[in-house]
Each structure stands twice: as C-alpha cells, then as structure tokens.
Design an enzyme around this catalytic site. Structure first.
Site, short mmCIF file in Angstrom:
data_model
loop_
_atom_site.label_atom_id
_atom_site.label_comp_id
_atom_site.label_asym_id
_atom_site.label_seq_id
_atom_site.Cartn_x
_atom_site.Cartn_y
_atom_site.Cartn_z
N HIS A 24 -7.68 -4.67 9.84
CA HIS A 24 -7.32 -4.48 8.42
C HIS A 24 -6.02 -5.19 8.08
O HIS A 24 -5.15 -5.39 8.93
CB HIS A 24 -7.25 -2.99 8.03
N ASP B 153 -8.08 -2.69 13.96
CA ASP B 153 -9.47 -2.91 13.51
C ASP B 153 -9.57 -4.10 12.55
O ASP B 153 -10.60 -4.30 11.91
CB ASP B 153 -10.04 -1.64 12.86
N ASP C 289 0.83 -1.21 0.00
CA ASP C 289 0.00 0.00 0.00
C ASP C 289 0.86 1.26 0.00
O ASP C 289 2.08 1.19 0.15
CB ASP C 289 -0.97 0.00 1.20
N GLU D 221 -9.92 -1.65 5.08
CA GLU D 221 -10.61 -1.37 6.34
C GLU D 221 -11.89 -2.19 6.43
O GLU D 221 -12.35 -2.76 5.42
CB GLU D 221 -10.92 0.13 6.40
C1 F6R Z 1 1.24 -1.57 6.10
C2 F6R Z 1 0.00 -2.31 6.19
C3 F6R Z 1 -0.86 -2.30 7.41
C4 F6R Z 1 -0.09 -2.56 8.69
C5 F6R Z 1 -1.04 -2.43 9.89
C6 F6R Z 1 -0.33 -2.68 11.19
O1 F6R Z 1 1.85 -1.79 4.85
O2 F6R Z 1 -0.34 -2.92 5.24
O3 F6R Z 1 -1.87 -3.26 7.27
O4 F6R Z 1 0.47 -3.84 8.65
O5 F6R Z 1 -1.61 -1.17 9.89
O6 F6R Z 1 0.55 -1.63 11.42
P1 F6R Z 1 1.67 -1.76 12.54
O7 F6R Z 1 2.51 -2.89 12.15
O8 F6R Z 1 2.41 -0.45 12.49
O9 F6R Z 1 0.95 -1.98 13.82
#
Ligand code: F6R
Length: 259
Positions: free
Chosen positions: A140, A138, A69, A145
């Site tokens: 994702h 959440d 992403d 989301e």
């Molecule tokens: C980032 C991504 C997100 C993160 C998620 C957890 O490329 O795809 O899904 O893996 O937001 O973020 P952290 O690891 O910072 O808790």
C-alpha cells in the site's frame, strides 16, 4: 522509475533530504507544496531535514504541506493521530506555519464528505510539488490497500489485517488500531508532480520488488507508480534484496550521465 540503492539507513535519509532541499531551493521563494507521509520510513529523513533547518538555514517558511492519510475516529490529541505525529516528529521542529500543515479530519461527522473536501483542497492549493511516500508490507501507499482502484480519489478505506498488525507497534498495550482511515487515493497521489518513495529493511523487500518489477495491478497498489514519469525510489540494500535488476540499478547510478 529511478531506483537508488544505498548501503545504510543514514545514507537513504540523507538522499531523501537532498531531494527535499533541492526542491525547496529551486522553488521561487521556497513556495512549495510538500506531500508528507507518516509512519517510520521517513522519520530519519525528517530528522535530517530538521538538522539542516537548524544548522544550515534550510527554511520551510513559505512551504505548505498535505498529509497522505489519517485514522478515522482517533482524536487529534492522540499521539498516533497523523495530525499529531507529523507535528511531533517534523513540522513543529522546522519553520513551516502550523496552519499550512493540512491533513484529513479523522473526527469529521461525515468522513466521506471530508474525503471529498480534502481532495478538493489539494487541487485548490495547486497540487503537490514533491510527495514523499513509504510503502506497506502489502504494497500500500497512503492507505490504499490491495484492490484499490488505480485512479481512486481521497476516500474512506478499511485497513487489511496485515496493516493493522504492522501498525500495532505504534500503539500501547490494550489500545486497538483504528480499522478505518481517510486516505488520498492512488489517482490523487499520482497527480503529485514528483514522488520520492523510501523504504529500508528486509521486511519491505517483497513490496519493493512487486512495486517496481511486478505487473501494474491493484493487487500491489504502489505499482501504479510505474505509470508516473518522475518517481525516485530511495532504499537500502536490505529493501533492495529481492530486486531482480538490482545490479543494473546500481550500474545506472554509477554511470549516471553528467548532462
Ligand atoms: C503513512 C502512510 C503509509 C506508510 C506505510 C509504511 O502516512 O501513508 O503508507 O508509509 O504504512 O509504514 P512504515 O513507514 O511505518 O513502515
């Protein structure tokens, strides 16, 4: 879904690195397509892979990579753009070619067209062999989301307030977290041949339980992984603390058949 529960963040990182190393060593000439997540969850694993590259000769020179992403509107030079984040924290520290590290262009004039281009580029490259994922509080994965279609493709998405507030910690005071992103869809991610999801800390415990023991539902996007045949979840005790079958998952690992 195989669930591996380990006592420390270091043990988790080492186990995730093992998955990468095995995949690279088993690929002919190390020709492998890696799917890379950003955020804090995989950082220690990337650090361990950098160490293995420097000290044990693990080579990524024939690998290519696709990020999950990117924030829309954040310049590539911004240290929180995922283009830069992955280079600063991983790919510039190993021997993968810089132009083999692909990400959606968050500065594209037409983000919707860019999303389609990126999805097609992954397919044209032969798809992802090994995808690493983190998980949002959440539920994702990527930036899909709650409410995301389980078959969705790479597209423009709007972050939830929860994710915006979770990600504020990466931005300096006075900066605003972008609210729009380009993300691989749940259908796109599901086409990876093998998936390793990693999480640590109590803050992820609810999302991990919903993902693996709750219903398959767009309300918890990561639950789509229950439909995938080759998913390994590598987590620490804290992230496992809300799993009803945690003892069983530990038992499975202890008694793993040798054949
Ligand atoms: C980032 C991504 C997100 C993160 C998620 C957890 O490329 O795809 O899904 O893996 O937001 O973020 P952290 O690891 O910072 O808790």
């Amino acid at each position: 879904m195989e669930i591996i529960i380990l006592p420390t963040e270091e043990a988790v990182a080492s186990r995730v690195a093992d998955e990468f190393e095995n995949a690279i060593r088993n690929a002919a000439d190390g020709r492998i397509t890696l799917g890379l997540a950003t955020g804090s969850s995989p950082l220690k694993s990337y650090g361990e892979l950098v160490r293995r590259h420097r000290e044990e000769g693990l080579s990524f020179k024939n690998a290519q990579a696709f990020l999950l992403d990117e924030y829309v509107g954040l310049p590539r030079t911004h240290e929180q753009s995922y283009y830069r984040f992955i280079r600063d924290n991983f790919t510039s520290l190993i021997d993968i070619a810089d132009d083999a590290v692909n990400s959606p262009n968050g500065e594209a004039d037409d983000p919707r067209a860019e999303a389609i281009r990126y999805d097609e580029a992954i397919a044209a490259a032969g798809g992802v062999d090994l995808q690493i994922l983190g998980i949002g509080t959440d539920g994702h994965i990527g930036f899909n989301e709650p409410g995301s279609a389980l078959t969705s493709r790479t597209r423009l998405k709007t972050l939830t307030e929860q994710t915006i507030s979770d990600n504020m910690r990466f931005f300096t005071d006075g900066e605003t977290v972008p609210i729009h992103v380009l993300t691989q869809g749940l259908g796109t991610i599901s086409q990876a041949r093998r998936i390793v999801l990693t999480a640590t800390g109590e803050g992820k415990a609810e999302a991990i339980a919903a993902m693996s023991e709750g219903a398959v539902s767009a309300f918890c996007p990561a639950s789509v992984l229950q439909l995938h045949q080759k998913v390994t979840v590598v987590i620490d005790d804290a992230a496992a603390s809300k799993l009803k079958l945690a003892d069983y998952y530990r038992f499975v690992q202890e008694k793993k058949p040798l054949v």
